[in-house]
Design a protein around this motif. Structure first.
Motif, PDB file in Angstrom:
ATOM      1  N   ARG B  14      -4.530   9.398  12.125  1.00 14.69           N
ATOM      2  CA  ARG B  14      -5.077   9.005  13.432  1.00 14.69           C
ATOM      3  C   ARG B  14      -6.321   8.150  13.222  1.00 14.69           C
ATOM      4  O   ARG B  14      -7.440   8.630  13.375  1.00 14.69           O
ATOM      5  CB  ARG B  14      -5.421  10.241  14.251  1.00 14.69           C
ATOM      6  N   ILE B  15      -6.121   6.908  12.852  1.00 15.44           N
ATOM      7  CA  ILE B  15      -7.266   6.028  12.582  1.00 15.44           C
ATOM      8  C   ILE B  15      -7.604   5.249  13.853  1.00 15.44           C
ATOM      9  O   ILE B  15      -6.762   4.527  14.381  1.00 15.44           O
ATOM     10  CB  ILE B  15      -6.932   5.058  11.426  1.00 15.44           C
ATOM     11  N   ASN B 482      -4.243  -2.687  13.438  1.00 16.87           N
ATOM     12  CA  ASN B 482      -4.378  -1.383  12.773  1.00 16.87           C
ATOM     13  C   ASN B 482      -3.126  -1.021  11.998  1.00 16.87           C
ATOM     14  O   ASN B 482      -3.178  -0.541  10.877  1.00 16.87           O
ATOM     15  CB  ASN B 482      -4.554  -0.273  13.827  1.00 16.87           C
ATOM     16  N   ILE B 483      -1.990  -1.239  12.658  1.00 16.59           N
ATOM     17  CA  ILE B 483      -0.719  -0.831  12.068  1.00 16.59           C
ATOM     18  C   ILE B 483      -0.483  -1.609  10.779  1.00 16.59           C
ATOM     19  O   ILE B 483      -0.116  -1.037   9.746  1.00 16.59           O
ATOM     20  CB  ILE B 483       0.435  -1.082  13.077  1.00 16.59           C
ATOM     21  N   ILE B 484      -0.732  -2.909  10.824  1.00 14.27           N
ATOM     22  CA  ILE B 484      -0.541  -3.724   9.622  1.00 14.27           C
ATOM     23  C   ILE B 484      -1.514  -3.280   8.537  1.00 14.27           C
ATOM     24  O   ILE B 484      -1.151  -3.127   7.374  1.00 14.27           O
ATOM     25  CB  ILE B 484      -0.691  -5.219   9.966  1.00 14.27           C
ATOM     26  N   ALA B 485      -2.753  -3.023   8.933  1.00 16.36           N
ATOM     27  CA  ALA B 485      -3.751  -2.582   7.947  1.00 16.36           C
ATOM     28  C   ALA B 485      -3.313  -1.272   7.297  1.00 16.36           C
ATOM     29  O   ALA B 485      -3.398  -1.114   6.072  1.00 16.36           O
ATOM     30  CB  ALA B 485      -5.112  -2.417   8.622  1.00 16.36           C
ATOM     31  N   GLN B 486      -2.796  -0.354   8.113  1.00 16.59           N
ATOM     32  CA  GLN B 486      -2.396   0.937   7.545  1.00 16.59           C
ATOM     33  C   GLN B 486      -1.192   0.798   6.617  1.00 16.59           C
ATOM     34  O   GLN B 486      -1.124   1.432   5.571  1.00 16.59           O
ATOM     35  CB  GLN B 486      -2.102   1.942   8.670  1.00 16.59           C
ATOM     36  N   ARG B 645       8.838   6.840  12.748  1.00 19.27           N
ATOM     37  CA  ARG B 645       7.654   7.484  12.195  1.00 19.27           C
ATOM     38  C   ARG B 645       6.433   6.948  12.929  1.00 19.27           C
ATOM     39  O   ARG B 645       6.362   5.761  13.236  1.00 19.27           O
ATOM     40  CB  ARG B 645       7.496   7.223  10.696  1.00 19.27           C
ATOM     41  N   ALA B 646       5.480   7.820  13.179  1.00 26.91           N
ATOM     42  CA  ALA B 646       4.233   7.392  13.806  1.00 26.91           C
ATOM     43  C   ALA B 646       3.302   6.897  12.710  1.00 26.91           C
ATOM     44  O   ALA B 646       2.742   7.685  11.961  1.00 26.91           O
ATOM     45  CB  ALA B 646       3.599   8.545  14.562  1.00 26.91           C
ATOM     46  N   ILE B 647       3.165   5.584  12.590  1.00 27.92           N
ATOM     47  CA  ILE B 647       2.257   5.026  11.586  1.00 27.92           C
ATOM     48  C   ILE B 647       0.833   5.485  11.922  1.00 27.92           C
ATOM     49  O   ILE B 647       0.039   5.776  11.041  1.00 27.92           O
ATOM     50  CB  ILE B 647       2.304   3.476  11.612  1.00 27.92           C
ATOM     51  N   ASN B 648       0.532   5.522  13.226  1.00 25.16           N
ATOM     52  CA  ASN B 648      -0.773   5.990  13.673  1.00 25.16           C
ATOM     53  C   ASN B 648      -0.576   6.772  14.989  1.00 25.16           C
ATOM     54  O   ASN B 648      -0.460   6.181  16.055  1.00 25.16           O
ATOM     55  CB  ASN B 648      -1.708   4.793  13.890  1.00 25.16           C
TER      56      ASN B 648
END
Ligand SMILES: Cc1cc2nc3c(=O)[nH]c(=O)nc-3n(C[C@H](O)[C@H](O)[C@H](O)COP(=O)(O)OP(=O)(O)OC[C@H]3O[C@@H](n4cnc5c(N)ncnc54)[C@H](O)[C@@H]3O)c2cc1C
Ligand code: SF4
Lengths: 334, 760
Positions: B14-15, B482-486, B645-648
């Motif tokens: 959860r970022i 955010n998603i790409i960064a994660q 899947r929940a990336i975040n």
């Protein structure tokens, strides 16, 4: 949308404000919180040359008990009224009305009670952007000769949507208007005209100073209907006041029913009110009957111009009155 | 074996949004904040009629006004400069207007005030024509025509589809229900209003700063405009400022962008056009309104036998993506639940109303409203429990639907379970209280609407172990950055804040078809992951020489590059990168990747697996209906989604909450009210968007099915939150008080009228 140009003056005391109004009259407009005035100015509905701000007039901001009266300064914020225990106890309808006004951001420190009862009437055809209005002939309220809300109407049928006005009228309030040199007190019942263009009997050089609510030992309640929980004007509302007789606690001695957001002004419904006199506080069917009389009497004034359908709003007059009566009766009984 | 969230160090966490502070502090630069040297302000004049001939335009007074640099009318627009996918919409109209939002003139001046004044000085003489505002009437033979040069108001569109044999299936059905539903105009209500700044360099190359969800396709539109202006072989650079919300509204180019280009070219100065809220309401597009006829049936066990749907779409006066929403409506129509025989006919009809565009869900909310309302009606008729009928017909992993959609993973059953766990569906609620359920299917693995469904990514390592990712994808507030960064951080053993995602500029970023169809996490995510894997291999190759071990032995974690079990062979990634840069015959660590999913364009047959995978969900609502006023209060809301899947999870929940609240507005309060073509509530006071006070508590159970094609198993989830909201509410209202409202929005007066009718 931008504000038109104007000169801004901030008098430092009440007398100063009166002087300015005396000099400038129609050219000036009073600014309290501005949440009604500035929105209309942005739309180009009015273009005052001079704005007289009440910002510095802290002396107009108070709520106090004086004998058997509650006195409220015109510049008192809606938030202060909501926070007042005195109002909650002795003028619950006003508390309930103020709680519903706009949103916290409007009640907070901007919107005032004076501005609330002096806000202009509204109409979906009129409260539109300058561009929207520019595409057609002006209506009565816009300086023209037609009405978009009611075919062939020779006058403006705009609606008074002030929550405060309906509640205060139910409470039997009066107001103090001051102009340089003189002061007058007028009942709200007589203050509201039935003219959609100029909805109240007030001169351009007058300033609203104070609102006075008599403490009569009765109970009041206010109910309104809107689509949303915030930032929404009522599409119909009702304020009621019930007082028990000194001899029998379960008997209604005095009743006032006022409905709002349905016509050019809040309407005091004399017939429905007097019907309740002598009735019992637990006589639900009498409330129902009074609510239906209210609907019948108010419907003739109703105009389709603030959203929803007219049929629905008229039907809801009865429901709002009924709910308000029930609530006032319950608190009276407690 | 599928991985669990504990196998990851960045994915699944959860970022908070990496740009949150920037935005909260007011530092993010929106189009409104941008000022260029010498910039002029453009403004557009719109029609005063829904349908009229322009007899005369006199701009002389506006031209003469001091401070005005240019005044344009339809006469100044090159003949071939047209917008929309069937190119039926010039940016300024000539000779005739067909809707209130038709542009009739534009000016550029040194200040917005002067520009406004100039507009007021333009004199136009109109000759009003009969307007046509009802699409069903517009379809009638003798209806007046919106566009005189066409033979009919009905557009040529391919939506006439038949899978299986509906007539036969209907005859064999034990139970059949049939009804008509309608949905209204609603609009995106982006908090950031629209705007663009266009400027030309000395060689007539264009730079345009604009709020767009489709930088690469917008570039193409603008190039076509330049061509129409006689500027061949020029360059177009599209720069996106920070965008305050898209929801589909920025999926096409608008007149204001093309007008800014014309004005900038004429004035040889940057020209900015920025909308105020009234203009945003009146001159941007809405969700496609529909009239829906649905008939569906089941056998005696509740198994669906057929679904037959017919729709009339109000196209408005011009054509944008709203007219193509049937392509996505087809998905729930053919594939929400197992149903073999499906018929779907949709007609788009020109009227003198405003024209529609893409909006979150792209037709799916409209179709699902009818389907899921009708499912409850069918369940009742067949005497089957409404949850049960959905279980019986649920989609399952491995299914191929009549449209040819291949369901790889399907968590619909788990979603239904999750809703049932939270709410009571036994009809035993207190008086006036009821529950409703509705499911959804949506594309979750891209969507091949165009020839390509691709997205590029370029990844560049710096000298210190930080990464720049240049993506084709667009962040417009939803949190793609955010998603790409994660995703990249997970692959390279870094932290999310080590990754800088750049998505703002077509001069720098690779190509992409746009942020639509819930595709960004899946497609842009896979592209970034592909680039990260490539760069990882390069680093492994370099490290393998350094550590003298085979490349595949080298792992990445906690910013270290190391060989597990060998403490000697470990080095901070930054140090390794510096070694790569500074050693003789050095190497630069950079990679590009283009991901184009293996999905299919539907083609002429209107069949094909348009997405790599599909997202599923079930929404449940508990409502209380005030039988005296008709007001509906939402007491509880559950929105369960199969997200792969929940990336975040934090952003995912935000996406679901936002979707649900948008859906609730659609269900209950929101409507662009239109009177003879004119929008009557162009402000947030009269347009009843839910406020914070109206928002309800939402539970958002996340079902993870770990899709094999998704980045770390993820599916797209941008749109589904608002898809089955309206039918969930409508079904709950029926459960509560026994009235079925078939026309959105479900206002108190509609409920009350229905209650009266029922009780009479
Ligand atoms: C989004 C929004 C929602 C709203 N919702 C509601 C609602 O639900 N219910 C409702 O009742 N109102 C509503 N309002 C209207 C308004 O905000 C409130 O009525 C508020 O209380 C007005 O007070 P003000 O001090 O801001 O008035 P202002 O705008 O300052 O004044 C209103 C008028 O009164 C005059 N005036 C003010 N004070 C004096 C004085 N002392 N003497 C003489 N003249 C004076 C002004 O000249 C002006 O014409 C809403 C407004 C907005 C913008
Ligand atoms: S009621 Fe008629 S005259 Fe009054 S504001 Fe509305 S349209 Fe104008």
């Amino acid at each position: 949308m931008r504000l038109p140009r104007f000169e801004y003056i901030e008098p430092i005391n009440f007398e100063g404000a009166l002087d300015l109004l005396y000099i400038h009259k129609d050219n000036a407009k009073v600014l309290a919180g501005g949440t009604d005035l500035l929105v209309r100015m942005k739309k180009g509905l009015l273009k005052p040359k001079i704005i007289i701000s009440l910002k510095a007039l802290k002396e107009l901001s108070y709520i106090k008990k004086d004998d058997s009266y509650i006195k409220i300064g015109a510049r008192t914020s809606i938030a202060d009224i909501i926070a007042s225990d005195l109002i909650k106890k002795e003028a619950c309808a006003l508390f309930e009305a103020c709680e519903k006004i706009g949103a916290v951001t409007i009640q907070h420190y901007r919107g005032t009670i004076g501005g609330n009862i002096l806000q202009d009437n509204r109409c979906i055809h009129y409260n539109q952007s300058a561009f929207h209005r520019s595409g057609r002939q002006p209506c009565h309220k816009d300086g023209g000769k037609i009405c978009y809300a009611r075919d062939a109407s020779d006058r403006c049928n705009s609606t008074c949507q002030s929550d405060g006005a309906t509640a205060l009228m139910a409470l039997g309030a009066n107001i103090t208007l001051v102009r340089k040199g003189t002061e007058r007190i007028i009942d709200l019942d007589n203050f509201y005209t039935t003219d959609g263009i100029m909805p109240f009997a007030m001169e351009s050089n007058e300033l609203l100073k104070e609102i006075v609510i008599p403490i009569q030992g009765g109970k009041s309640s206010y109910k309104r209907l809107a689509y949303r929980s915030a930032i929404d004007y009522p599409i119909v509302s009702a304020g009621v006041f019930l007082k028990s007789s000194d001899t029998s606690k379960n008997e209604i001695e005095d009743a006032r029913i006022v409905v709002g957001a349905i016509a050019r002004a809040p309407i005091f419904l004399a017939k429905a009110s007097s019907f309740l006199k002598g009735k019992k506080f637990n006589d639900i069917s009498a409330f129902k009957k009074a609510a239906d009389i209210s609907m019948d009497n108010a419907s003739t004034f109703a105009v389709h111009n603030v959203g929803s359908t007219l049929e629905y709003r008229c039907a809801m007059v009865s429901e709002m009155v009924f709910q308000a009566l029930k609530e006032a009766a319950i608190v009276t009984q407690e | 074996m599928s991985k669990s969230n504990s196998d990851f160090s960045v994915v699944g966490k959860r970022i908070p949004k990496l740009d949150a502070a920037q935005k909260a502090m007011g530092r993010a630069e929106y189009i409104q904040d941008i000022k260029l040297p010498g910039m002029l302000y453009g403004r557009i004049l719109y029609s005063k009629y829904a349908h009229a001939n322009i007899v005369k335009i006199d701009t002389s007074k506006a031209v003469a006004l001091s401070g005005v640099h240019a005044v344009l009318t339809g006469e100044d627009v090159p003949e071939k400069m047209k917008m929309g996918f069937i190119k039926d919409n010039p940016p300024i109209k000539k000779g005739k207007v067909c809707s209130f939002r038709d542009e009739v003139a534009a000016v550029a001046a040194i200040s917005p005030e002067i520009a406004k004044k100039a507009l007021d000085l333009i004199e136009i003489e109109y000759e009003e024509q009969i307007g046509i505002f009802d699409p069903e009437k517009a379809m009638e033979k003798d209806s007046p025509l919106v566009h005189g040069h066409l033979k009919s108001n009905v557009l040529k569109m391919p939506w006439d589809i038949h899978y299986g044999d509906v007539e036969k299936a209907e005859k064999e059905s034990a139970f059949v229900v049939e009804d008509r539903f309608t949905t209204q105009w609603v609009t995106h209500c982006c908090l950031g209003t629209s705007g663009a700044i266009a400027l030309f360099d000395a060689n007539d190359n264009l730079t345009i700063h604009t709020n767009t969800q489709i930088p690469s396709l917008a570039q193409k539109d603008f190039l076509e405009s330049l061509k129409a202006m006689g500027l061949e072989n020029k360059r177009v650079r599209v720069i996106k400022p920070i965008i305050g919300g898209g929801f589909g509204s920025k999926l096409d180019t608008y007149a204001y962008e093309h007008i800014a280009i014309l004005l900038a070219h004429k004035c040889r100065k940057p020209v900015k056009i920025a909308f105020d809220r009234v203009e945003e309401f009146k001159a941007t597009s809405t969700r496609q309104p529909t009239i829906i006829y649905i008939k569906q049936g089941c056998d005696k066990n509740g198994k669906l036998t057929f679904r037959d749907m017919r729709m009339v779409l109000d196209n408005g006066a011009h054509t944008s993506w709203g007219a193509t929403t049937p392509s996505v409506m087809l998905m729930p129509i053919s594939s929400l639940y197992r149903v073999e025989n499906v018929k779907y006919v949709a007609k788009c009809v020109y009227t003198n109303n405003t024209y529609s565009q893409a909006m979150r869900g792209y037709g799916n909310p409209q179709a699902t409203f009818a389907i899921e309302s009708s499912m409850d009606m069918l369940a009742e008729k067949a005497g089957i429990d409404r949850i049960e009928i959905r279980r019986i017909n649920r989609n399952q992993s491995g299914d191929e639907t009549p449209q040819g959609l291949k369901i790889t993973t399907c968590g619909l059953e788990e979603c239904i379970d999750a809703v049932e766990k939270e709410l009571k569906f036994d009809g035993k609620n207190e008086k006036g209280v009821g529950t409703g359920i509705a499911s959804l299917i949506h594309v979750g693995g891209g969507a091949r609407i165009y020839g390509s469904d691709g997205c590029g990514a370029i990844l560049k390592m710096d000298d210190y172990g930080k990464v720049d990712v240049f993506t084709g994808g667009t962040d417009m507030g939803q949190g793609l950055d955010n998603i790409i960064a994660q995703i990249v951080a997970e692959e390279l053993g870094l932290l999310a804040e080590d990754i800088n995602v750049v998505h703002s500029d077509t001069d720098i970023c690779p190509w992409d078809v746009g942020a639509h169809a819930s595709r960004s996490t899946f497609v842009a995510g896979n592209a970034a992951l592909g680039a990260a894997k490539k760069v990882k291999q390069k680093i492994q190759k370099f490290a393998s020489k350094l550590f003298d071990v085979p490349a595949e032995k080298i792992e990445f974690k906690d910013k270290l590059v190391f060989v597990p079990g060998d403490q000697e062979k470990s080095m901070p990634l930054g140090k390794l990168l510096r070694k790569a840069h500074f050693s003789p015959g050095g190497t630069m660590l950079m990679a590009e990747y283009f991901y184009d999913p293996d999905n299919q364009n539907m083609g002429k047959e209107l069949k094909g697996n348009m997405s790599m995978t599909y997202s599923f969900g079930a929404h449940g609502a508990k409502v209380k209906v005030d039988e005296e006023t008709g007001k509906v209060e939402v007491l509880e809301y559950v929105a369960a989604h199969d997200v792969g899947r929940a990336i975040n999870p934090l952003l995912l929940e935000g996406q679901v909450y936002g979707g649900v609240v948008m859906g609730l507005g659609y269900a209950l309060t929101e409507e662009v009210t239109v009177k003879d073509g004119e929008i009557m509530n162009a402000n947030f006071r009269d347009y009843k968007l839910f406020t914070a006070k109206d928002a309800v508590k939402i539970k958002a159970p996340i079902i993870e099915t770990d899709d094999k094609d998704g980045p770390f198993g993820a599916k797209g989830i941008g749109e589904p939150g608002c898809v089955p909201t309206a039918p969930a509410i409508a079904n709950a209202i029926y459960d509560a008080v026994g009235v079925r409202i078939k026309d959105l929005p479900i206002t108190p007066e509609k409920v009350l009228v229905a209650l009266k009718k029922k009780n009479d």
